[in-house]
Design a protein around this motif. Structure first.
Motif, PDB file in Angstrom:
ATOM      1  N   MET A   1       0.919  -1.045  -0.111  1.00 24.41           N
ATOM      2  CA  MET A   1      -0.183   0.120   0.152  1.00 24.41           C
ATOM      3  C   MET A   1       0.712   1.488  -0.293  1.00 24.41           C
ATOM      4  O   MET A   1       0.473   1.888  -0.747  1.00 24.41           O
ATOM      5  CB  MET A   1      -0.900  -0.059   1.477  1.00 24.41           C
ATOM      6  N   ALA A   2       1.845   1.306   0.758  1.00 23.28           N
ATOM      7  CA  ALA A   2       3.199   2.459   0.969  1.00 23.28           C
ATOM      8  C   ALA A   2       3.325   2.709  -0.039  1.00 23.28           C
ATOM      9  O   ALA A   2       3.687   4.172  -1.111  1.00 23.28           O
ATOM     10  CB  ALA A   2       3.326   2.264   2.167  1.00 23.28           C
ATOM     11  N   GLY A   3       4.416   1.393  -1.077  1.00 23.93           N
ATOM     12  CA  GLY A   3       4.830   1.783  -2.070  1.00 23.93           C
ATOM     13  C   GLY A   3       3.824   2.392  -2.985  1.00 23.93           C
ATOM     14  O   GLY A   3       4.132   3.222  -4.173  1.00 23.93           O
ATOM     15  N   TYR A   4       2.280   1.693  -3.708  1.00 20.10           N
ATOM     16  CA  TYR A   4       1.894   2.155  -4.471  1.00 20.10           C
ATOM     17  C   TYR A   4       1.777   3.340  -4.678  1.00 20.10           C
ATOM     18  O   TYR A   4       1.092   4.361  -5.384  1.00 20.10           O
ATOM     19  CB  TYR A   4       0.113   1.367  -3.953  1.00 20.10           C
ATOM     20  N   LEU A   5       1.276   4.387  -2.836  1.00 21.37           N
ATOM     21  CA  LEU A   5       0.862   5.624  -3.197  1.00 21.37           C
ATOM     22  C   LEU A   5       2.067   6.553  -2.883  1.00 21.37           C
ATOM     23  O   LEU A   5       1.998   7.207  -3.944  1.00 21.37           O
ATOM     24  CB  LEU A   5       0.532   6.092  -1.305  1.00 21.37           C
ATOM     25  N   GLU A   6       3.677   5.802  -3.189  1.00 20.37           N
ATOM     26  CA  GLU A   6       4.571   6.686  -3.125  1.00 20.37           C
ATOM     27  C   GLU A   6       4.751   7.004  -4.558  1.00 20.37           C
ATOM     28  O   GLU A   6       4.528   7.814  -4.937  1.00 20.37           O
ATOM     29  CB  GLU A   6       5.929   6.204  -2.707  1.00 20.37           C
TER      30      GLU A   6
ATOM     31  N   ALA B   1       4.087   8.378   2.517  1.00 14.76           N
ATOM     32  CA  ALA B   1       3.745   7.346   3.218  1.00 14.76           C
ATOM     33  C   ALA B   1       5.058   6.338   3.906  1.00 14.76           C
ATOM     34  O   ALA B   1       5.592   5.578   3.013  1.00 14.76           O
ATOM     35  CB  ALA B   1       2.721   5.997   1.815  1.00 14.76           C
ATOM     36  N   ARG B   2       4.476   6.625   4.874  1.00 17.65           N
ATOM     37  CA  ARG B   2       5.275   5.816   5.703  1.00 17.65           C
ATOM     38  C   ARG B   2       4.683   4.662   6.853  1.00 17.65           C
ATOM     39  O   ARG B   2       3.604   5.233   6.804  1.00 17.65           O
ATOM     40  CB  ARG B   2       5.995   6.984   6.885  1.00 17.65           C
ATOM     41  N   ILE B   3       6.012   3.826   7.127  1.00 18.57           N
ATOM     42  CA  ILE B   3       5.164   2.574   8.191  1.00 18.57           C
ATOM     43  C   ILE B   3       6.129   2.739   9.653  1.00 18.57           C
ATOM     44  O   ILE B   3       6.708   3.325   9.396  1.00 18.57           O
ATOM     45  CB  ILE B   3       5.725   1.909   7.736  1.00 18.57           C
ATOM     46  N   VAL B   4       5.561   2.528  10.943  1.00 21.92           N
ATOM     47  CA  VAL B   4       5.850   2.823  11.500  1.00 21.92           C
ATOM     48  C   VAL B   4       5.119   1.362  12.436  1.00 21.92           C
ATOM     49  O   VAL B   4       4.073   1.740  13.693  1.00 21.92           O
ATOM     50  CB  VAL B   4       5.137   4.715  12.803  1.00 21.92           C
ATOM     51  N   ASN B   5       6.154   0.281  13.054  1.00 28.01           N
ATOM     52  CA  ASN B   5       5.787  -0.675  13.574  1.00 28.01           C
ATOM     53  C   ASN B   5       6.222  -0.427  15.272  1.00 28.01           C
ATOM     54  O   ASN B   5       6.625  -0.257  15.763  1.00 28.01           O
ATOM     55  CB  ASN B   5       6.523  -1.796  12.906  1.00 28.01           C
ATOM     56  N   ILE B   6       4.810   0.354  15.199  1.00 27.82           N
ATOM     57  CA  ILE B   6       4.215   1.114  17.211  1.00 27.82           C
ATOM     58  C   ILE B   6       5.471  -0.501  18.245  1.00 27.82           C
ATOM     59  O   ILE B   6       5.432  -1.113  18.742  1.00 27.82           O
ATOM     60  CB  ILE B   6       2.922   1.067  17.402  1.00 27.82           C
ATOM     61  N   ALA B   7       4.104  -1.596  17.442  1.00 23.16           N
ATOM     62  CA  ALA B   7       4.722  -2.783  18.448  1.00 23.16           C
ATOM     63  C   ALA B   7       6.125  -3.105  18.130  1.00 23.16           C
ATOM     64  O   ALA B   7       6.954  -3.322  19.323  1.00 23.16           O
ATOM     65  CB  ALA B   7       3.719  -3.556  17.605  1.00 23.16           C
TER      66      ALA B   7
ATOM     67  N   SER C   1      10.885  -3.224  -2.256  1.00 21.99           N
ATOM     68  CA  SER C   1      11.558  -1.481  -2.066  1.00 21.99           C
ATOM     69  C   SER C   1      11.080  -0.815  -2.233  1.00 21.99           C
ATOM     70  O   SER C   1      11.969   0.140  -1.947  1.00 21.99           O
ATOM     71  CB  SER C   1      11.854  -1.907  -4.068  1.00 21.99           C
ATOM     72  N   TYR C   2      10.103  -1.239  -1.869  1.00 25.75           N
ATOM     73  CA  TYR C   2       9.572   0.284  -0.845  1.00 25.75           C
ATOM     74  C   TYR C   2      10.530   0.462   0.562  1.00 25.75           C
ATOM     75  O   TYR C   2      10.835   1.082   0.427  1.00 25.75           O
ATOM     76  CB  TYR C   2       7.983   0.325  -0.335  1.00 25.75           C
ATOM     77  N   VAL C   3      10.738  -0.534   1.031  1.00 23.66           N
ATOM     78  CA  VAL C   3      10.996  -0.408   2.107  1.00 23.66           C
ATOM     79  C   VAL C   3      12.031  -0.453   2.835  1.00 23.66           C
ATOM     80  O   VAL C   3      12.615   0.580   3.049  1.00 23.66           O
ATOM     81  CB  VAL C   3      11.572  -2.395   3.331  1.00 23.66           C
ATOM     82  N   ILE C   4      13.281  -0.529   1.449  1.00 24.83           N
ATOM     83  CA  ILE C   4      14.719  -0.122   1.179  1.00 24.83           C
ATOM     84  C   ILE C   4      14.304   1.228   0.891  1.00 24.83           C
ATOM     85  O   ILE C   4      15.599   2.167   1.425  1.00 24.83           O
ATOM     86  CB  ILE C   4      15.322  -0.880   0.519  1.00 24.83           C
ATOM     87  N   GLY C   5      14.003   1.650   0.647  1.00 26.96           N
ATOM     88  CA  GLY C   5      14.035   2.882  -0.242  1.00 26.96           C
ATOM     89  C   GLY C   5      13.275   4.357   0.603  1.00 26.96           C
ATOM     90  O   GLY C   5      13.319   5.212   1.051  1.00 26.96           O
ATOM     91  N   SER C   6      11.834   3.247   2.221  1.00 28.45           N
ATOM     92  CA  SER C   6      11.643   4.868   2.655  1.00 28.45           C
ATOM     93  C   SER C   6      12.651   4.612   4.141  1.00 28.45           C
ATOM     94  O   SER C   6      12.471   5.607   4.318  1.00 28.45           O
ATOM     95  CB  SER C   6      10.251   3.641   3.425  1.00 28.45           C
ATOM     96  N   VAL C   7      13.880   3.948   4.189  1.00 26.02           N
ATOM     97  CA  VAL C   7      14.639   3.647   5.045  1.00 26.02           C
ATOM     98  C   VAL C   7      15.511   4.712   4.755  1.00 26.02           C
ATOM     99  O   VAL C   7      16.209   5.649   5.083  1.00 26.02           O
ATOM    100  CB  VAL C   7      14.941   2.367   5.129  1.00 26.02           C
TER     101      VAL C   7
END
Ligand code: B12
Ligand code: SF4
Length: 611
Positions: free
Chosen positions: A61-66, A72-78, A213-219
Motif C-alpha cells: 500500500m505504501a509503495g503504491y501510494l508513493e 507514505a510511512r510505516i511505523v511499527n509501534i509494536a 523496494s518500498y521498505v529499502i527506499g523508505s529507509v
C-alpha cells in the motif's frame, strides 16, 4: 462530484510532509504494564505474543501510494515497544503529523491494541481521520465504524487502490461514496455508509507483495530504519516471504484465510496469483540484498500444474543463491519434488499437517489423504536433497480428543524410524490460539464443525485479550475437548515433542532440560491463574492473580522458536557491499524521478485548489 465534508478542517499538503502513516499496533496495548501467561500462542512464528510483525500489505500500500506521488510511512509501534522498553508511544504519536492515519486490524489478536492505539491517535490528533483495514477489520467493519475513534474502514484483501482513492478524497475533496470497498460515516447525518466491495483484482501482478523496494527506499527517504523493521531479530536474520496469491483455494475448517472466508470477507471468488515472471523477478531483487531464505507463501500447485511448472522453469534459469522454502498443502504424488531439485539448488519444505490422524484431518479438511502418502512425500523430498522438512502439528482441531492431540509423537517416531533419524526432519506443535479465525467455517458455523464459540463480537475479543492467561483468552472449545483439556494437551504434547527430540538426539541434554522447565513453569502459571480466579474478589485475589500471571507479552517464554531458523548459507546474511550500493543508487534515482514526475504535479494540483 458531490463533496462530502469528510474532514472537519482543511487539510493541506506539504511538499515534504507525510500524507499517510500506517501504524502497526501491539496485540495488547499496555503489555509492558499488564501481565499474563501467554504460553505458546506465538511459538511457531518469529513474533512474540505482541505479534509485532505488520501485514506485508503495508509495504504494497505504501509503495503504491508513493508511486502515485503521496508520501507514505510505516511505523511499527509494536516492534518499537518490544525492542525499546522506554519507547514513549504517546510522545511518538504526538510528533507525527500526517493527513491520514491507517491502522491494521488484520489479525484479530490485535483487537485490543489497535483500538487503544486509535484512542491515542485521536487524543493527539482529534482532527486527523483514521482508517482501519485488514481481514479482521473487514469482517467487523460495521462494529468498528460505530466507534468514534474510527472514520473509515477499507475492506478486502487488495486495498492499495481504494486507499489511494480515499487519500485523494481527503486531500482534494471528493465523493466518498465513490471510494471502493469503503465503510464510512456521513459527516452530515452520521449515517453509516457501506460502499460495494467490488475492488477485487484478479491478480497480484504487477505490484509485489510485500514491496521490499518500498521498505529499502523508505529507509533511504525517511531515515527511520527502526520504524519499518518487521520483527526484532530481522537484521540478524533477514528472511523474506513472498505472497504467491491473495486468497487460497483450500477450505481448512478453522482458517480465516480459506476459500470460503475470502468469499465472505473479501468477496473473492478465486485466488489472485502473482505471475511466474513477477514472482521470479521478486526473488531476483531479494537476492540483491539478502542471503537469508526466501519463503514462498502457499503451495505453488494451488495455481495449477502449469503455474508451478512455469515458476520452476524460470527459477531453473536463475543463478539462485538463497535457500527457497516451499509449502505443501497436499501430498506429492508426481515428480514435483524432482522438478524442484532440478531448478533450485537449496530448498526446504513446510508441511502443516496439523494431525497425524486421518479422521481428524478429514474433519479439518486438510491433507485428506492416508499417512502412507505423507510418508511417501517426505521420502521423495529427502531423496531429492531437501535441506530441511518442517512438519507442524496442532492442538484444538475439530473432533480431536486429548489422546488424539498428544498422540502425534507416535507418528513422528514412525517417520524418524522410517528415515533412520534423518537430521533434516524437524517437528513442531502449537495450539490453535488464541482465536478461531473470524470468517472461518468453524467460526461462522461452529456447531457444524464441532466448535463452541465463547465470544462473538469484536468487543468480546477486546476484553478476552486482557485475560490473565491464554486459557482465558481462547475464544472456543470443541465438542471433543474443553478449554482445560486443550491447554493440558498442549503442554503434554510439547513435553512429548521434547522427549522425542532428546531420544533421537535432535536436542542436547541442556536444551532438553531447559525446555522441560519452561513448559512446566508456563503450565504452573496457567494453573495458578485458575486457582486465583476461584478466590473471592478482593485484595488477596488480586495479589494471587498478579503473582500467578507474571509475564509480559514481549518476554513470554519460548519453547520451539529457536528451531524455526534455517541455517544461513556460509553464515552470510546480506549480499555484497557492491550489490547493496547498486540497490541504494537505483532506489535514490527512483525517488528523485517520483518526486519530479509524481509528487510535484500532485503538490501543484493541491496548491492550485487552495489558491
Ligand atoms: C502469510 C501469513 C502469515 C505470515 C505473516 C505475513 C505478513 N507479515 O503479513 C506469518 C506466517 C508470520 C503469519 C503469522 C500469523 N498469522 Co497468518 N497468515 C498468513 C496467510 C497464509 C496469508 C496472508 C495473506 O494472504 N495476506 C494477503 C492480504 C490479505 O493481506 P496483506 O496483503 O498483508 O494486506 C492487505 C489487506 O489485508 C489490507 N490491509 C491490511 N492492513 C491494513 C491496514 C489498513 C489501514 C488498510 C486500509 C488496509 C489493510 O490491505 C492490504 C493491502 O492490500 C493467511 C491465510 C490466508 N490465506 O490469508 C494467514 C492469516 C492471515 N494468519 C492468521 C493468524 C491468526 C496469524 C497469527 C496470529 C497466528 C499465530 N497465533 O501465531 C500470526 C500473527 C503474526 C504477527 N502479526 O506477528 C489468520 C488471521 C485470522 C484473523 N482474522 O485474525 C489467517 C487468515 C489464517 C491463519 N490462521 O493462518 N501469518
Ligand atoms: S490453512 Fe488451509 S485454507 Fe488456510 S491458507 Fe493454509 S491451506 Fe489455505
Amino acid at each position: 462530484m458531490k463533496a462530502h465534508s469528510c474532514l472537519p478542517r482543511a487539510v493541506y499538503m506539504r511538499l515534504f510532509g507525510t500524507d499517510l502513516i500506517l501504524l502497526h499496533p501491539p496485540s495488547i496495548y499496555d503489555f509492558r504494564e499488564s501481565h499474563s501467561e501467554y504460553g505458546p500462542i506465538s511459538d511457531v512464528i518469529f513474533s512474540t505474543p505482541v505479534f509485532e510483525m505488520y501485514p506485508m500489505g503495508f509495504t504494497s500500500m505504501a509503495g503504491y501510494l508513493e508511486e502515485h506521488g503521496f508520501n507514505a510511512r510505516i511505523v511499527n509501534i509494536a516492534q518499537r515497544m518490544v525492542s525499546e522498553p522506554g519507547y514513549d508511544v504517546d510522545a511518538a504519536i504526538a510528533k507525527l503529523d500526517p493527513i491520514l492515519f491507517g491502522l491494521d486490524l488484520h489479525w484479530l489478536p490485535h483487537a485490543q491494541g489497535a483500538l487503544k492505539l486509535a484512542e491515542i491517535v485521536k487524543k493527539h490528533h482529534p482532527q486527523t481521520p483514521v482508517v482501519f483495514g485488514g481481514l479482521s477489520a473487514s469482517y467487523f467493519h460495521e462494529e468498528l465504524i460505530r466507534s468514534d475513534l474510527i472514520d473509515f474502514v477499507i475492506r478486502g484483501d487488495s486495498c492499495e487502490e481504494p486507499l489511494r482513492q480515499l487519500l485523494a478524497c481527503v486531500v482534494f475533496g471528493g465523493d466518498l461514496s465513490t471510494v471502493k470497498n469503503l465503510t464510512w460515516k456521513d459527516a452530515g447525518t452520521g449515517e453509516i455508509r457501506i460502499n460495494p466491495l467490488d475492488h477485487v483484482p484478479p491478480s497480484i501482478s504487477p505490484r509485489p507483495v510485500p514491496d521490499i523496494s518500498y521498505v529499502i527506499g523508505s529507509v533511504l527517504k525517511y531515515w527511520k530504519l527502526r520504524d519499518v523493521i518487521p520483527y526484532g531479530n530481522w537484521l540478524n536474520y533477514p528472511i523474506t516471504a513472498l505472497l504467491t496469491s491473495r486468497g487460497c483455494p483450500m477450505h481448512c475448517s478453522a482458517c480465516g484465510g480459506s476459500r470460503d472466508a475470502y468469499h465472505t470477507i473479501c468477496a473473492r471468488e478465486h485466488p489472485a496469483y502473482r505471475s511466474p515472471e513477477d514472482l521470479v523477478k521478486d526473488i531476483r531483487f531479494i537476492q540483491r540484498f539478502s542471503r537469508a531464505p526466501i519463503f514462498l507463501i502457499h503451495d505453488l500447485r494451488n495455481g495449477g500444474h502449469k503455474y508451478a511448472q512455469d515458476i520452476l522453469a524460470l527459477l531453473g534459469d536463475e543463478r539462485l543463491r538463497n535457500e527457497i522454502v516451499f509449502e505443501l498443502t497436499t501430498p506429492v504424488l508426481d515428480d514435483y519434488l524432482d522438478q524442484i531439485r532440478r531448478s533450485v539448488p537449496r530448498w526446504s519444505l513446510e508441511i502443516t499437517l496439523e494431525s497425524h490422524l486421518e479422521r481428524v484431518r478429514h474433519l479439518n479438511r486438510r491433507f485428506q489423504c492416508s499417512n502412507e502418502k505423507i510418508i511417501e512425500t517426505i521420502g521423495k523430498a529427502l531423496d531429492n536433497g531437501v535441506r530441511r522438512v518442517d512438519i507442524f502439528f496442532m492442538v484444538g482441531l475439530p473432533g480431536q480428543s486429548y489422546e488424539d492431540a498428544i498422540g502425534f509423537d507416535g507418528f513422528c517416531r514412525e517417520i524418524l524410524e522410517r528415515f533412520k533419524g534423518d537430521r533434516r526432519l524437524e517437528f513442531f506443535i502449537a495450539p490453535l490460539a488464541p482465536f478461531v479465525d473470524p470468517g472461518s467455517a468453524a467460526y461462522d458455523h461452529p456447531a457444524e464443525h464441532g466448535f463452541k464459540l465463547r465470544f462473538h463480537s469484536l468487543a468480546d475479543h477486546v476484553q478476552a485479550l486482557t485475560a490473565p492467561s491464554w486459557k482465558e483468552m481462547l475464544n472456543y472449545e470443541t465438542d471433543a475437548m474443553t478449554r482445560h483439556e486443550i491447554v493440558a494437551a498442549t503442554y503434554e504434547a510439547m513435553r512429548r515433542l521434547q522427549r522425542l527430540k532428546y531420544e533421537w538426539s535432535m536436542t542436547d541434554p541442556g536444551a532438553y532440560q531447559a525446555a522441560m522447565q519452561r513448559i512446566d513453569k508456563s503450565q504452573a502459571a496457567v494453573m495458578a491463574v485458575d486457582a486465583a480466579m476461584k478466590m473471592p474478589a478482593g485484595m488477596a485475589r488480586d495479589t494471587a492473580m498478579r503473582a500467578a500471571a507474571n509475564t509480559q507479552a514481549g518476554q513470554a517464554l519460548i519453547f520451539q522458536k529457536n528451531y524455526l531458523i534455517w541455517p544461513l548459507i556460509r553464515g552470510q546474511r546480506f549480499a555484497s557491499i557492491g550489490s547493496l550500493t547498486a540497490i541504494g543508487a537505483f532506489l535514490i534515482t527512483k525517488q528523485i524521478w517520483v518526486l519530479i514526475s509524481r509528487r510535484l504535479p500532485l503538490f501543484a494540483r493541491r496548491m492550485l485548489r487552495r489558491g
